[in-house]
Design an enzyme around this catalytic site. Sequence first.
Site, PDB file in Angstrom:
ATOM      1  N   TYR A 119      15.293  31.619   4.911  1.00 54.62           N
ATOM      2  CA  TYR A 119      14.057  32.339   5.237  1.00 54.62           C
ATOM      3  C   TYR A 119      13.927  32.603   6.729  1.00 54.62           C
ATOM      4  O   TYR A 119      14.274  31.741   7.546  1.00 54.62           O
ATOM      5  CB  TYR A 119      12.840  31.485   4.838  1.00 54.62           C
TER       6      TYR A 119
ATOM      7  N   LYS B 131       0.846  -1.198   0.000  1.00 52.57           N
ATOM      8  CA  LYS B 131       0.000   0.000   0.000  1.00 52.57           C
ATOM      9  C   LYS B 131       0.881   1.248   0.000  1.00 52.57           C
ATOM     10  O   LYS B 131       2.072   1.172   0.329  1.00 52.57           O
ATOM     11  CB  LYS B 131      -0.899  -0.018   1.239  1.00 52.57           C
TER      12      LYS B 131
ATOM     13  N   ARG C 112     -10.175   0.628  14.572  1.00 48.10           N
ATOM     14  CA  ARG C 112     -10.062   1.420  13.348  1.00 48.10           C
ATOM     15  C   ARG C 112     -11.149   0.912  12.416  1.00 48.10           C
ATOM     16  O   ARG C 112     -12.219   1.495  12.348  1.00 48.10           O
ATOM     17  CB  ARG C 112      -8.663   1.231  12.765  1.00 48.10           C
TER      18      ARG C 112
ATOM     19  N   MET D 210      11.296  25.140   0.082  1.00 43.83           N
ATOM     20  CA  MET D 210      10.447  24.193  -0.641  1.00 43.83           C
ATOM     21  C   MET D 210      11.285  23.175  -1.427  1.00 43.83           C
ATOM     22  O   MET D 210      11.017  21.979  -1.406  1.00 43.83           O
ATOM     23  CB  MET D 210       9.525  24.958  -1.592  1.00 43.83           C
TER      24      MET D 210
HETATM   25  C1  PLP Z   1      -0.116  -1.649   6.923  1.00 45.50           C
HETATM   26  C2  PLP Z   1      -0.722  -2.861   7.465  1.00 45.50           C
HETATM   27  C3  PLP Z   1       0.060  -3.976   7.808  1.00 45.50           C
HETATM   28  C4  PLP Z   1       1.561  -3.982   7.768  1.00 45.50           C
HETATM   29  O1  PLP Z   1       2.108  -3.465   8.952  1.00 45.50           O
HETATM   30  P1  PLP Z   1       3.673  -3.366   9.198  1.00 45.50           P
HETATM   31  O2  PLP Z   1       3.840  -2.927  10.585  1.00 45.50           O
HETATM   32  O3  PLP Z   1       4.184  -2.393   8.217  1.00 45.50           O
HETATM   33  O4  PLP Z   1       4.195  -4.747   8.936  1.00 45.50           O
HETATM   34  C5  PLP Z   1      -0.601  -5.135   8.183  1.00 45.50           C
HETATM   35  N1  PLP Z   1      -1.935  -5.186   8.251  1.00 45.50           N
HETATM   36  C6  PLP Z   1      -2.724  -4.115   7.968  1.00 45.50           C
HETATM   37  C7  PLP Z   1      -4.188  -4.245   8.080  1.00 45.50           C
HETATM   38  C8  PLP Z   1      -2.140  -2.920   7.569  1.00 45.50           C
HETATM   39  O5  PLP Z   1      -2.911  -1.874   7.290  1.00 45.50           O
END
Ligand code: PLP
Length: 820
Positions: A715, A488, A586, A764
């Site tokens: 700056y 992701k 969550r 920037m």
């Molecule tokens: C991002 C995520 C992981 C991975 O977690 P890490 O600590 O990066 O290994 C596993 N499960 C879910 C649901 C996640 O959102």
Amino acid sequence: MLSNQYTIQEVKQIINAECDLINDDIISVLLTDSRRISTASEGLFFALSGRRNGHEFIAEAYAAGVRNFVVKQGPEIKLTDANCLIVVDVLAALQALAQHHRNRFNLEVIGITGSNGKTIVKEWLYQLLMADKNIVRNPKSYNSQIGVPLSVWQINDRNNLGIFEAGISLPGEMDKLEAIIKPSIGVLTHLGPAHDEGFANTREKVLEKLKLFKNCKLLIHNYDQLVDYKKDIAALNCFTWSKNFKQADLYVFSETVIKKNYYLRAKFKEKEIECLIPFLDQASIENAIVCWATLLALGYSAVEADKRLEHLNAVSMRLELKTGINDCSIIDDSYNSDIQSLEIALNFLNQQNQHQKKTLVLSDIFQSGLQEDVLYKQVAELIKSKKIDKFIGVGEALVKHQEYFDVSEKFFYTDTTELLNHLLNLNFKGETILIKGSRSFEFEKVSRALVQKTHETVMEINLNALLNNLNYYKSKLKPGVKVMAMVKAFSYGSGTFELANMLQYNKVDYLAVAYTDEGVSLRQAGINLPVMVLNAEQSAFDKLTEYKLEPVIYSFGLFDDFIKYVQQTDVANYPVHLKIDTGMHRLGFEPFDVEVLCDLLEDNKYIRIQSIFSHLAASEAAEHDDFTGKQISRFEKAAKKIEKCLGYKVIKHLSNTSGITRWPSAQFDMVRLGIGLYGIDSAVSATDTALQPITSLKTSISQVKKIVAGDTIGYGRNGVMAKGGRIATVRIGYADGYLRAFGNGVGKMMVNGVVVPTIGNISMDMCMIDVSTVEVKEGDEVIVFNDQHRIEELATQIGTIPYEILTNISQRVKRVYFYE
Ligand SMILES: *Cc1c(COP(=O)(O)O)cnc(C)c1O
């Protein structure tokens, strides 16, 4: 028969196998990796036991057309019209065959070992001696228990010198390699701490290495390193070098930097001699001295040795994957060319699926040890088996043998200039282009013309390190536990299809992304692994189903929406994943929702539950272990209930990275590996070398300025140098992801090996660093983070976590992938 063809009957005798042969096939190619089979017809496949099941390998190799196998005694394997040679130890059989092959030739062989520099010294000796000898050597750094046999197998009757490196990590390994290499001349490179952990002490390790030289008539080594081992090498005739001991055969007494060269003076046979080395870093200088000593020991004159050393070329073993013009991907391997490294590069090309069309730009290959027509027939066959769509051959030999190449589009040019003149006519568009050439063809010019211009801030991604990390976590898993790789957020900032292709090729079981779009990009790049989507929005259901992505269902609302959607589309058993909230709070169904959920699931023909999972809130933290324990038991209970009402088995998974390391009991059927893949795990110490950071962020200096006492910098005039000093402006700012929080000395960067603070506010697109304490000039490279200046430290500096730093690096920063 050619010099490395054997009948299967001969092989049977050599490796002492049991079996009934069904024919007397000829074999000439040894295969150990079922994913990389190019010439199946004369291939002999060794089913080495690794992490994956041997039978799975065999089936894959069989499907690729292989009909000759060496397998371990055990449950019977039935393969029709194939020869199965059954042995007690498959690796030992591979080694025995290589050893037999080696013994048929009496060429001179140089054997190299040490802790560092083996591959460089091997490649340099090859560069230095190729004018006089027809040399066979290890491809890349194939120096292991498997790599050495495969290297030695290449010896043919035209070779008159072998140069082979040997690497070991455990006691007992060197005797086996010595028997296969049988060196007559030994070269010892730098000794350091690598692989100490496999041995009781340093002495044991060094003695193991020295076993490579036990039958040598000559050993070249650094005098200083073996002072304590004089007795152990007393029987050997040695040629020594040293910077400290006058009694060494080559006593280097003076070192000076002259522009970009290193000038050395030494005493040799009572005379003063000199040499110029085109490198400045300490490791290269030491490796070059080892080569210098070797040339002298072999009888080359001091003048000749100097002449050759001056022309040493940097050795690059890495393939770089970059973004090209016209939506192309470029794989740059423009520094060496031989048939083995061509095959490795073609395999890498084949695992990149982002474009359908695959193109190869190849130069003539020198020093193959084969006759030209044999060589180019082999090259043509290899290219055909790798399904290249467009072939561009450069060089007189390729022009001469162009009729061998059976490729739908082919072009030939006599030299690189001619190719460059015609580059535009070749209409590169939406293809993956492998550029592979011998050094003299200067293919870096071709690469420069085809790669998108990049701004000097780049993020480098080391794909070998990615694999290392994947294997590290795999080694922690119980047999049969699957791996879902979390890619992701642009693979935690490290890229999309480039990593996914690598993971797919190396057989992870599942991928997961956060949003549907990310999954669509993966599919468009040729990824066909199952992909789980963590946040499947209703508005994207069309895309989701069109691209066969699997949504996570985490609420009753989403459940209804998705069922309704699927009902309309006339699909049955659509794979989905159920998320249970066991305490993270969550997303997910609460444990008390499970009964209602079960009612909804019973007899539901529209979806099929592929997996049930939950997420740990603090798997890395010992102080929350009680809580994590509760999450595990809540998950177990909920999953059991659901599975019972479904009436079929589903994949259950809970652990993220630190969960894998810290909670072996919570692996269930699969783990979800995220940040660990990228080399970071708060449950593994940063000094533990088991994990390797895969990313480094580099920029460069655009200007250096003297600052007088009292002047301010940047700056808001926040940067002050009370006593004056020197600053450098570097090409990275908050728009690249180098956050403003790093300003005013909070952040540190590394320049020429020295860690220096920022000064003033971050702009920037740029920022300033205080370089009063270090020698720098415009254009020098600046490390924002890498494996020495670690991302974990940066995170600590501004009170965040590595995840945030990584995913903040903006898309403006070009990614370059490399693979060795
Ligand atoms: C991002 C995520 C992981 C991975 O977690 P890490 O600590 O990066 O290994 C596993 N499960 C879910 C649901 C996640 O959102």
